[in-house]
Motif scaffolding. Structure first.
Motif, PDB file in Angstrom:
ATOM      1  N   VAL A 122       0.839  -1.199   0.000  1.00  0.00           N
ATOM      2  CA  VAL A 122       0.000   0.000   0.000  1.00  0.00           C
ATOM      3  C   VAL A 122       0.878   1.253   0.000  1.00  0.00           C
ATOM      4  O   VAL A 122       0.573   2.243  -0.671  1.00  0.00           O
ATOM      5  N   GLU A 123       1.997   1.211   0.730  1.00  0.00           N
ATOM      6  CA  GLU A 123       2.886   2.375   0.787  1.00  0.00           C
ATOM      7  C   GLU A 123       3.602   2.600  -0.543  1.00  0.00           C
ATOM      8  O   GLU A 123       3.734   3.748  -0.993  1.00  0.00           O
ATOM      9  N   ILE A 127      -4.146   5.068   2.161  1.00  0.00           N
ATOM     10  CA  ILE A 127      -3.363   6.145   2.783  1.00  0.00           C
ATOM     11  C   ILE A 127      -3.730   7.479   2.146  1.00  0.00           C
ATOM     12  O   ILE A 127      -4.032   8.456   2.832  1.00  0.00           O
ATOM     13  N   GLU A 128      -3.689   7.526   0.822  1.00  0.00           N
ATOM     14  CA  GLU A 128      -3.960   8.770   0.097  1.00  0.00           C
ATOM     15  C   GLU A 128      -5.398   9.231   0.328  1.00  0.00           C
ATOM     16  O   GLU A 128      -5.662  10.429   0.460  1.00  0.00           O
ATOM     17  N   GLY A 140       3.277   3.950  17.089  1.00  0.00           N
ATOM     18  CA  GLY A 140       3.788   3.077  16.044  1.00  0.00           C
ATOM     19  C   GLY A 140       2.710   2.743  15.032  1.00  0.00           C
ATOM     20  O   GLY A 140       1.566   3.178  15.137  1.00  0.00           O
ATOM     21  N   ARG A 141       3.071   1.952  14.038  1.00  0.00           N
ATOM     22  CA  ARG A 141       2.133   1.621  12.964  1.00  0.00           C
ATOM     23  C   ARG A 141       0.900   0.894  13.503  1.00  0.00           C
ATOM     24  O   ARG A 141       1.021  -0.109  14.211  1.00  0.00           O
ATOM     25  N   SER A 159       0.555   6.801   7.898  1.00  0.00           N
ATOM     26  CA  SER A 159       0.961   7.654   6.785  1.00  0.00           C
ATOM     27  C   SER A 159       2.477   7.807   6.801  1.00  0.00           C
ATOM     28  O   SER A 159       3.019   8.438   7.718  1.00  0.00           O
ATOM     29  N   PRO A 160       3.187   7.273   5.811  1.00  0.00           N
ATOM     30  CA  PRO A 160       4.644   7.418   5.796  1.00  0.00           C
ATOM     31  C   PRO A 160       5.080   8.863   5.567  1.00  0.00           C
ATOM     32  O   PRO A 160       6.166   9.262   5.999  1.00  0.00           O
ATOM     33  N   ARG A 161       4.279   9.646   4.887  1.00  0.00           N
ATOM     34  CA  ARG A 161       4.641  11.041   4.633  1.00  0.00           C
ATOM     35  C   ARG A 161       4.495  11.888   5.881  1.00  0.00           C
ATOM     36  O   ARG A 161       5.335  12.749   6.171  1.00  0.00           O
ATOM     37  N   LEU A 162       3.445  11.647   6.661  1.00  0.00           N
ATOM     38  CA  LEU A 162       3.196  12.436   7.867  1.00  0.00           C
ATOM     39  C   LEU A 162       3.887  11.865   9.094  1.00  0.00           C
ATOM     40  O   LEU A 162       4.008  12.535  10.113  1.00  0.00           O
ATOM     41  N   GLY A 163       4.319  10.595   9.007  1.00  0.00           N
ATOM     42  CA  GLY A 163       5.016   9.978  10.132  1.00  0.00           C
ATOM     43  C   GLY A 163       4.130   9.670  11.311  1.00  0.00           C
ATOM     44  O   GLY A 163       4.607   9.580  12.449  1.00  0.00           O
TER      45      GLY A 163
END
Length: 367
Positions: free
Chosen positions: A38-39, A231-232, A294-295, A322-326
């Motif tokens: 997904v990421e 995510i998006e 954490g995730r 969200s990997p972009r927002l952390g």
């Protein structure tokens, strides 16, 4: 799979590209995952271009001398100034102001409309209303199967196929273009915030040929097959019928106030109920929530949201890291006592963790 679950004109191509799973929307297959994670899919969507089979986004066609009247009766959005060639996002409600669907309305002519629906049986609702109100309309599901091209390179890809006029479309606007020797409706729209287009292919026999045409045109643009990315979607505040809201919810608590006309000069089903809700004030409202720890595990079941003292104030219906927002991000109806931006809450996930959380504006923004 049972034949009750309909394949799309693109399913053969989707399978050939290694689809890993499907969801079902409007009794039709919707791809939900391909090879990448997904990421990985999320980053690709933000940077390149993807082709999506969204034929499950079925159309309800309403035409005839009473078509405009019937469409207006089904939504609190004021359609009196709607123009031919304009797409409009509309909430659809029942007599209690409960949400039935949130389609995109395409005005094809003064007496012809398409409702591009989410996952509920609006065809039967429309036919029932037309019969009960004795309206002069014809209602059907046409042979129309949307195929989406999404991502920042979508404009370049589409221009290579149909010309630079594609850039003239306003958001949600549409026009007819020459595709495969036929005239097809193309709209500047899609279920992502990265920009893109949807080709409302009329003629399912052209499905494989249309997929191949777009696929070949995208080879120099790093095209991949894709699907709505969780995510998006959450980051962008794009809500999903059946997840974030159902018939138990009204359009005001879903954040659709600007689409709800409460004045005397317009009538529609559910207006009296919607006015009562507006006058009484909302008990809850759709909100964004950022949470740590954490995730997060997958949100297969809603995550309970409480105050730090343990008082339940909502539940996250869609949530992911969200990997972009952390951080983890989620969407939840939240009680009016705790929906202010920055309010501290706790999200309880199925791994037993109580995660610190805060109410965030939508769409989610960088910290």
């Amino acid at each position: 799979m049972s034949r009750r679950i309909r394949r799309t004109p693109y399913t053969d191509r989707v399978e050939a590209h290694g689809v890993r799973g499907f969801s079902v929307v409007n009794h039709m297959l919707l791809p939900k995952a391909y090879g990448p994670s997904v990421e990985e899919d999320y980053w690709h969507l933000r940077e390149h271009v993807q082709i999506w089979d969204v034929a499950c986004q079925r159309q309800v066609e309403i035409c005839g001398s009473d078509a405009a009247h019937l469409v207006q009766m089904m939504t609190p959005r004021d359609l009196r100034k709607a123009r031919i060639g304009q797409g409009l996002y509309i909430p659809m409600i029942d007599e209690t102001a409960g949400m039935l669907n949130d389609p995109v309305l395409q005005k094809l002519d003064e007496d012809r409309f398409w409702l591009s629906i989410a996952d509920s049986d609006i065809l039967l609702w429309a036919k029932g209303l037309a019969c009960g109100m004795q309206l002069d309309v014809q209602i059907k599901e046409p042979d129309v199967s949307p195929l989406a091209v999404q991502g920042p390179k979508a404009g370049a890809l589409m221009a290579s196929l149909v010309g630079d006029a594609i850039h003239d479309l306003p958001y949600f606007g549409f026009a007819m273009f020459d595709v495969l020797g036929t005239r097809q409706l193309i709209a500047r729209s899609g279920y992502s915030k990265q920009g893109g287009y949807e080709i409302y292919l009329e003629g399912s026999h052209l499905g494989a040929e249309l997929w191949d045409l777009i696929w070949e045109a995208g080879q120099g643009l790093n095209i991949t097959p894709g699907c709505p990315n969780l995510i998006e979607r959450i980051e962008g505040g794009l809500i999903s019928y059946g997840n974030e809201f159902t018939r138990a919810n009204n359009p005001l608590e879903c954040g659709f106030e600007r689409f709800c006309h409460l004045g005397n000069e317009l009538d529609y089903i559910g207006k009296a109920a919607l006015r009562r809700i507006a006058e009484a004030g909302l008990a809850q409202r759709l909100s964004g929530i950022r949470f740590g720890g954490g995730r997060t595990p997958p949100c297969g079941k809603p995550f309970t949201v409480t105050t730090p003292e343990g008082l339940p104030v909502g539940q996250i219906t869609s949530g992911i890291f969200s990997p972009r927002l952390g951080s983890n991000v989620g969407l939840s109806m939240v009680a009016n006592s705790h929906w202010d931006i920055g309010t501290s809450l706790v999200v309880h996930t199925p791994d037993g963790m109580a995660r610190e959380a805060t109410i965030s504006e939508l769409p989610f923004k960088d910290s």
